[in-house]
Design an enzyme around this catalytic site. Structure first.
Site, short mmCIF file in Angstrom:
data_model
loop_
_atom_site.label_atom_id
_atom_site.label_comp_id
_atom_site.label_asym_id
_atom_site.label_seq_id
_atom_site.Cartn_x
_atom_site.Cartn_y
_atom_site.Cartn_z
N ARG A 1 0.82 -1.20 0.00
CA ARG A 1 0.00 0.00 0.00
C ARG A 1 0.86 1.27 0.00
NH1 ARG A 1 -2.26 -4.06 3.08
NH2 ARG A 1 -4.47 -4.48 2.66
N HIS B 1 -0.91 -2.43 -4.43
CA HIS B 1 -0.36 -3.42 -5.37
C HIS B 1 -0.21 -2.91 -6.80
CE1 HIS B 1 -0.32 -6.21 -2.17
NE2 HIS B 1 -1.51 -6.77 -2.34
N HIS C 1 2.65 -12.73 -4.86
CA HIS C 1 1.67 -12.92 -3.78
C HIS C 1 1.30 -14.40 -3.65
CE1 HIS C 1 -1.63 -11.90 -1.10
NE2 HIS C 1 -1.33 -10.60 -1.21
N TYR D 1 0.42 -17.81 -2.13
CA TYR D 1 -0.11 -18.32 -0.86
C TYR D 1 0.30 -19.78 -0.73
CZ TYR D 1 -3.54 -14.48 -0.21
OH TYR D 1 -4.17 -13.27 -0.01
N ASP E 1 -0.29 -9.53 9.10
CA ASP E 1 -0.28 -8.81 7.83
C ASP E 1 0.84 -7.77 7.98
OD1 ASP E 1 -0.75 -7.74 5.37
OD2 ASP E 1 -2.85 -7.22 5.73
N GLU F 1 5.84 -12.51 0.97
CA GLU F 1 6.00 -11.53 -0.10
C GLU F 1 7.31 -10.76 0.10
OE1 GLU F 1 2.31 -9.16 -0.55
OE2 GLU F 1 1.44 -10.65 0.80
#
Length: 353
Positions: free
Chosen positions: A83, A108, A182, A184, A255, A317
Site C-alpha cells: 500500500r 499493489h 503474492h 499463498y 499482515d 511476499e
C-alpha cells in the site's frame, strides 16, 4: 536419465487473447504451473513425507475464477507491491497522485496492476533447469506512475527443487518500483484446510507496526519480547490466539512486514508443516518479507470443490519495505534510468520424515 520438461496448454481467454499455462517439471516430479496472465503461479506440486504429491499453493483451475475473484493467488504485484498512503508520493520535487483502489490508498500497483496484464513469455530448457522469462512494458502515466517501465522476471525450476524468481526492470524517467509475488502457501496440500498447524521461522529483529488501514505507522519496532519474534519459530495458531493489538488490527493474524537480517549460510525464512513433513526455505535479496495469514480471506469461492476458509494460506511476499517512498529510514524504492532494478528470491522445497 533426464526427465526435466515443460508443457504448454491453453488455459482460457482474456480480452480476446489466449491465456496460456506452462507446467515446468523437474527430474524429481516437482511441478510448477504458471500463466502468462499476471505471471500467476496456479500450482506448485511437491511430495510429502509419504511420497504423495499435492498442490501446496492456492490457485484456481480455470480462467473464469481468476477473473471473478481477486485474492491475488500466486500473482505478480507491481509496479509497487503493498500500500501507498493516499496514493501520493514526492520524487525529485514533483508530486504524484496514483490511482486509489483501496479506499483512499493505492494497493499493489492499482486496479489494473501487473497481476491483470498479459505478459510476453519465452521458454529456455536446459539440462537441469527450465527458465520462463516474462516481459511487460508499463506505459508512462499508467495508474499515475511516471516513466515507461520495462519489467522482466524469470521463473526458474531446477533439479534442486528450487523455484527462483529474478526481477529486473528499466525506466526512461525516475519512478518508483517494488515488485513482489503474492504466492499463498499451504504445505498440507489439502484444499479447504488451514495453515494454523504450520510453523514459521523468520530471521528478523524488527517489524513494521500498522494502523487500521494496514499501512505502516512509520515506526520500526523490535520483535524482542513480542509475539512477532519468529527467530525461534512459532506455530501459526499462536497468532490467532494472541490478543496483541497489532494482530487484532490485522484481523486476528499477521499482515506485517519483517525486516530481514540476511546472514550468510542461513535462510531468511522457513515454513514447515509437521503433518505432511513439507519444509520450505526462502532466501531473498529484498530488504523485507510481508507475512500475511489470509485473515480476511472471504469464503465465497472454492478450490477443487472446497470452500476456501479463513487462514487458508500464508504469503511470504519479498520486497522493499511497504510505503517506503513516504517514510524516511524505510529504504529506497526509486528506480532511475541510470540504475536498473535487480532482485532475486529463491524458494527451496524439501521433506522431513
Amino acid at each position: 536419465m533426464i526427465f526435466i520438461e515443460v508443457i504448454k496448454k491453453r488455459f482460457g481467454h482474456f480480452e480476446g487473447e489466449t491465456v496460456w499455462q506452462w507446467t515446468m517439471i523437474n527430474d524429481h516430479g516437482m511441478k510448477i504451473s504458471v500463466l502468462n496472465y499476471g505471471a500467476i503461479i496456479t500450482s506448485i506440486e511437491t511430495k510429502d513425507k509419504f511420497g504423495e504429491y499435492a498442490n501446496i499453493s492456492l490457485g484456481f483451475s480455470d480462467m473464469d475464477s481468476y477473473l471473478a475473484y481477486s485474492p491475488y493467488f500466486g500473482a505478480t504485484l507491481g509496479p509497487v507491491a503493498g500500500r501507498i498512503t493516499k496514493g501520493q508520493f514526492s520524487l525529485d520535487g514533483e508530486e504524484y497522485q496514483l490511482t486509489q483502489n483501496e479506499g483512499a490508498n493505492h494497493r499493489h500497483g492499482g486496479k489494473l496492476n501487473f497481476s491483470k496484464k498479459l505478459w510476453n513469455v519465452s521458454v529456455e530448457k536446459e539440462l537441469d533447469q527450465i527458465v520462463l522469462t516474462f516481459e511487460y512494458t508499463w506505459a508512462d502515466g499508467e495508474n499515475g506512475y511516471p516513466g515507461n517501465i520495462n519489467a522482466h522476471m524469470t521463473y526458474t525450476l531446477n533439479n534442486k527443487n528450487e523455484w527462483i524468481i529474478d526481477y529486473t526492470a528499466h525506466t526512461d524517467k525516475p519512478t518508483i518500483y517494488n515488485p513482489s509475488n503474492h504466492i499463498y502457501f499451504n504445505l498440507s496440500g489439502k484444499a479447504g484446510s488451514t495453515i494454523l498447524p504450520h510453523q514459521l521461522w523468520v530471521n528478523s529483529e524488527k517489524f513494521l507496526p500498522i494502523d487500521k488501514e494496514m499501512l505502516p505507522i512509520g515506526e520500526i519496532r523490535s520483535v524482542e519480547n513480542t509475539i512477532f519474534d519468529l527467530r525461534a519459530g512459532r506455530e501459526m495458531m499462536e497468532f490467532i490466539k494472541n490478543q496483541d493489538e497489532q494482530l487484532q488490527i490485522a484481523g486476528k493474524g499477521l499482515d506485517h512486514t519483517f525486516i530481514l537480517k540476511h546472514e550468510n549460510g542461513k535462510p531468511d525464512a522457513v515454513l514447515f508443516d509437521p503433518q505432511s513433513g513439507r519444509r520450505l526455505e526462502m532466501e531473498t535479496e529484498a530488504d523485507s518479507v510481508l507475512v500475511y495469514t489470509s485473515n480476511s480471506m472471504a469464503g465465497n469461492f472454492e478450490i477443487n470443490g472446497k470452500t476456501v476458509p479463513k487462514y487458508a494460506g500464508i504469503t511470504l511476499e519479498t520486497q522493499g519495505l511497504v510505503d517506503a517512498i513516504n517514510h524516511p529510514g524505510f529504504g529506497n524504492i526509486v528506480l532511475r534510468p541510470e540504475k536498473p532494478f535487480k532482485s532475486k528470491t529463491a524458494f527451496r522445497f524439501a521433506v522431513e520424515s
